[in-house]
Design a protein around this motif. Structure first.
Motif, PDB file in Angstrom:
ATOM      1  N   ALA A   1      51.239  45.316  33.041  1.00 24.43           N
ATOM      2  CA  ALA A   1      50.567  46.453  32.401  1.00 24.43           C
ATOM      3  C   ALA A   1      49.346  45.948  31.633  1.00 24.43           C
ATOM      4  O   ALA A   1      49.391  44.893  30.996  1.00 24.43           O
ATOM      5  N   VAL A   2      48.251  46.683  31.713  1.00 27.39           N
ATOM      6  CA  VAL A   2      47.029  46.321  31.009  1.00 27.39           C
ATOM      7  C   VAL A   2      46.501  47.511  30.227  1.00 27.39           C
ATOM      8  O   VAL A   2      46.763  48.663  30.579  1.00 27.39           O
ATOM      9  N   ASN A   3      45.764  47.216  29.170  1.00 26.53           N
ATOM     10  CA  ASN A   3      45.124  48.275  28.384  1.00 26.53           C
ATOM     11  C   ASN A   3      43.778  48.633  29.011  1.00 26.53           C
ATOM     12  O   ASN A   3      43.337  48.000  29.975  1.00 26.53           O
ATOM     13  N   ALA A   4      43.105  49.629  28.454  1.00 25.60           N
ATOM     14  CA  ALA A   4      41.851  50.105  29.040  1.00 25.60           C
ATOM     15  C   ALA A   4      40.758  49.039  29.015  1.00 25.60           C
ATOM     16  O   ALA A   4      39.971  48.933  29.961  1.00 25.60           O
ATOM     17  N   THR A   5      40.702  48.237  27.955  1.00 29.20           N
ATOM     18  CA  THR A   5      39.683  47.186  27.897  1.00 29.20           C
ATOM     19  C   THR A   5      39.921  46.144  28.976  1.00 29.20           C
ATOM     20  O   THR A   5      38.991  45.725  29.675  1.00 29.20           O
TER      21      THR A   5
ATOM     22  N   PHE B   1      45.227  46.219  38.038  1.00 24.63           N
ATOM     23  CA  PHE B   1      44.138  47.188  37.903  1.00 24.63           C
ATOM     24  C   PHE B   1      44.489  48.478  38.626  1.00 24.63           C
ATOM     25  O   PHE B   1      44.338  49.568  38.087  1.00 24.63           O
ATOM     26  N   ARG B   2      44.994  48.349  39.831  1.00 21.26           N
ATOM     27  CA  ARG B   2      45.382  49.540  40.622  1.00 21.26           C
ATOM     28  C   ARG B   2      46.479  50.322  39.914  1.00 21.26           C
ATOM     29  O   ARG B   2      46.433  51.557  39.856  1.00 21.26           O
ATOM     30  N   ALA B   3      47.469  49.616  39.340  1.00 18.39           N
ATOM     31  CA  ALA B   3      48.554  50.292  38.615  1.00 18.39           C
ATOM     32  C   ALA B   3      47.991  51.050  37.413  1.00 18.39           C
ATOM     33  O   ALA B   3      48.416  52.175  37.121  1.00 18.39           O
ATOM     34  N   TRP B   4      47.028  50.445  36.715  1.00 19.98           N
ATOM     35  CA  TRP B   4      46.403  51.140  35.588  1.00 19.98           C
ATOM     36  C   TRP B   4      45.634  52.356  36.092  1.00 19.98           C
ATOM     37  O   TRP B   4      45.702  53.441  35.514  1.00 19.98           O
ATOM     38  N   LEU B   5      44.910  52.177  37.183  1.00 20.83           N
ATOM     39  CA  LEU B   5      44.060  53.229  37.724  1.00 20.83           C
ATOM     40  C   LEU B   5      44.869  54.463  38.134  1.00 20.83           C
ATOM     41  O   LEU B   5      44.444  55.592  37.895  1.00 20.83           O
ATOM     42  N   VAL B   6      46.031  54.258  38.732  1.00 21.62           N
ATOM     43  CA  VAL B   6      46.838  55.397  39.191  1.00 21.62           C
ATOM     44  C   VAL B   6      47.810  55.887  38.118  1.00 21.62           C
ATOM     45  O   VAL B   6      48.562  56.818  38.360  1.00 21.62           O
ATOM     46  N   GLY B   7      47.760  55.285  36.937  1.00 20.71           N
ATOM     47  CA  GLY B   7      48.645  55.702  35.843  1.00 20.71           C
ATOM     48  C   GLY B   7      48.325  57.117  35.389  1.00 20.71           C
ATOM     49  O   GLY B   7      47.364  57.744  35.850  1.00 20.71           O
TER      50      GLY B   7
ATOM     51  N   VAL C   1      35.885  41.263  24.894  1.00 22.74           N
ATOM     52  CA  VAL C   1      35.854  40.559  26.179  1.00 22.74           C
ATOM     53  C   VAL C   1      36.407  39.149  26.017  1.00 22.74           C
ATOM     54  O   VAL C   1      37.280  38.718  26.782  1.00 22.74           O
ATOM     55  N   TYR C   2      35.925  38.440  24.999  1.00 26.92           N
ATOM     56  CA  TYR C   2      36.351  37.050  24.822  1.00 26.92           C
ATOM     57  C   TYR C   2      37.800  36.939  24.342  1.00 26.92           C
ATOM     58  O   TYR C   2      38.432  35.896  24.514  1.00 26.92           O
ATOM     59  N   ARG C   3      38.350  37.987  23.783  1.00 30.69           N
ATOM     60  CA  ARG C   3      39.767  38.005  23.426  1.00 30.69           C
ATOM     61  C   ARG C   3      40.620  38.309  24.662  1.00 30.69           C
ATOM     62  O   ARG C   3      41.701  37.742  24.838  1.00 30.69           O
ATOM     63  N   GLU C   4      40.160  39.192  25.512  1.00 32.50           N
ATOM     64  CA  GLU C   4      40.930  39.608  26.695  1.00 32.50           C
ATOM     65  C   GLU C   4      40.941  38.562  27.808  1.00 32.50           C
ATOM     66  O   GLU C   4      41.952  38.413  28.498  1.00 32.50           O
ATOM     67  N   LEU C   5      39.832  37.863  28.019  1.00 30.18           N
ATOM     68  CA  LEU C   5      39.753  36.947  29.155  1.00 30.18           C
ATOM     69  C   LEU C   5      40.859  35.890  29.162  1.00 30.18           C
ATOM     70  O   LEU C   5      41.546  35.737  30.179  1.00 30.18           O
ATOM     71  N   PRO C   6      41.084  35.159  28.068  1.00 28.55           N
ATOM     72  CA  PRO C   6      42.168  34.172  28.100  1.00 28.55           C
ATOM     73  C   PRO C   6      43.547  34.822  28.272  1.00 28.55           C
ATOM     74  O   PRO C   6      44.412  34.269  28.952  1.00 28.55           O
ATOM     75  N   ALA C   7      43.727  36.007  27.683  1.00 29.59           N
ATOM     76  CA  ALA C   7      45.011  36.698  27.825  1.00 29.59           C
ATOM     77  C   ALA C   7      45.241  37.109  29.282  1.00 29.59           C
ATOM     78  O   ALA C   7      46.362  36.974  29.801  1.00 29.59           O
ATOM     79  N   LEU C   8      44.211  37.584  29.947  1.00 26.98           N
ATOM     80  CA  LEU C   8      44.333  37.972  31.359  1.00 26.98           C
ATOM     81  C   LEU C   8      44.593  36.752  32.233  1.00 26.98           C
ATOM     82  O   LEU C   8      45.388  36.817  33.174  1.00 26.98           O
ATOM     83  N   ALA C   9      43.921  35.646  31.921  1.00 28.93           N
ATOM     84  CA  ALA C   9      44.152  34.412  32.684  1.00 28.93           C
ATOM     85  C   ALA C   9      45.576  33.906  32.456  1.00 28.93           C
ATOM     86  O   ALA C   9      46.263  33.515  33.413  1.00 28.93           O
ATOM     87  N   GLU C  10      46.023  33.930  31.204  1.00 32.49           N
ATOM     88  CA  GLU C  10      47.388  33.471  30.895  1.00 32.49           C
ATOM     89  C   GLU C  10      48.442  34.354  31.563  1.00 32.49           C
ATOM     90  O   GLU C  10      49.497  33.871  31.985  1.00 32.49           O
ATOM     91  N   ALA C  11      48.144  35.650  31.697  1.00 32.44           N
ATOM     92  CA  ALA C  11      49.065  36.574  32.360  1.00 32.44           C
ATOM     93  C   ALA C  11      49.037  36.415  33.879  1.00 32.44           C
ATOM     94  O   ALA C  11      49.788  37.094  34.592  1.00 32.44           O
TER      95      ALA C  11
END
Length: 175
Positions: free
Chosen positions: A7-11, A84-90, A48-58
């Motif tokens: 699951a991901v947030n909008a950002t 992304f697709r799961a967020w998009l169709v949420g 952006v700089y907070r999300e990038l490492p979190a997305l990579a770690e996930a």
């Protein structure tokens, strides 16, 4: 069978969406976000700089080439595309408007006439400039979904200009 999408947030979804266009650094993503959807969804450099490492770690991104000044490129991977697709169709729903300017205008009656006029003048100028860019985006949009969003952006900016025009100028408004 692929793992359940993370699951991901909008950002995070905004970043993943942009990375569908190809690898980008954090700076590239900030610029692309401003160009692509800055008229209706703000993404700050710190986000952006907070999300990038979190997305990579996930496991949703993989690291790409190092660029100038050791800037790190990121690439979306299959897991990132699934998330992304799961967020998009949420589920959809109504968004809450979060506008510091609208909040300032709510309390603008407490400003001096001079301060209120400065706020209105600088805001009107900024929104007029953004409206010109948004109108160009409508003309350039080939995809019907992108065109609809570009038209929404124009309507939103026009509404903000209408709001600015409705705020009293000159002497203090009377209660």
């Amino acid at each position: 069978m692929p793992a359940r999408p993370t699951a991901v947030n909008a950002t995070a979804a905004a970043i993943l969406g942009l990375l569908h266009d190809g690898p980008m650094t954090g700076g590239d993503l900030v610029a692309a976000a401003g160009d692509r959807f800055g008229g209706f969804f703000s993404v700050t450099r710190s986000q952006v700089y907070r999300e990038l490492p979190a997305l990579a770690e996930a496991g949703l991104l993989r690291l790409g080439k190092l660029g100038p000044r050791a800037s790190q490129q990121y690439r979306i991977n299959a897991a990132g595309k699934r998330s992304f697709r799961a967020w998009l169709v949420g589920p959809g729903g109504a968004d809450a408007l979060r506008s510091p300017l609208v909040l300032r205008l709510l309390y603008a009656g407490g400003l001096s006439a001079n301060d209120r006029d400065k706020l209105l003048t600088t805001s009107r100028s900024a929104y007029t400039d953004r409206l010109k860019v948004a109108q160009e985006a409508v003309a350039a949009a080939a995809d019907p979904c992108e065109r609809a969003v570009a038209e929404f952006t124009v309507t939103h900016l026009e509404a903000m200009l209408t709001l600015l025009d409705a705020i009293p100028t000159g002497p203090e408004p009377t209660a």
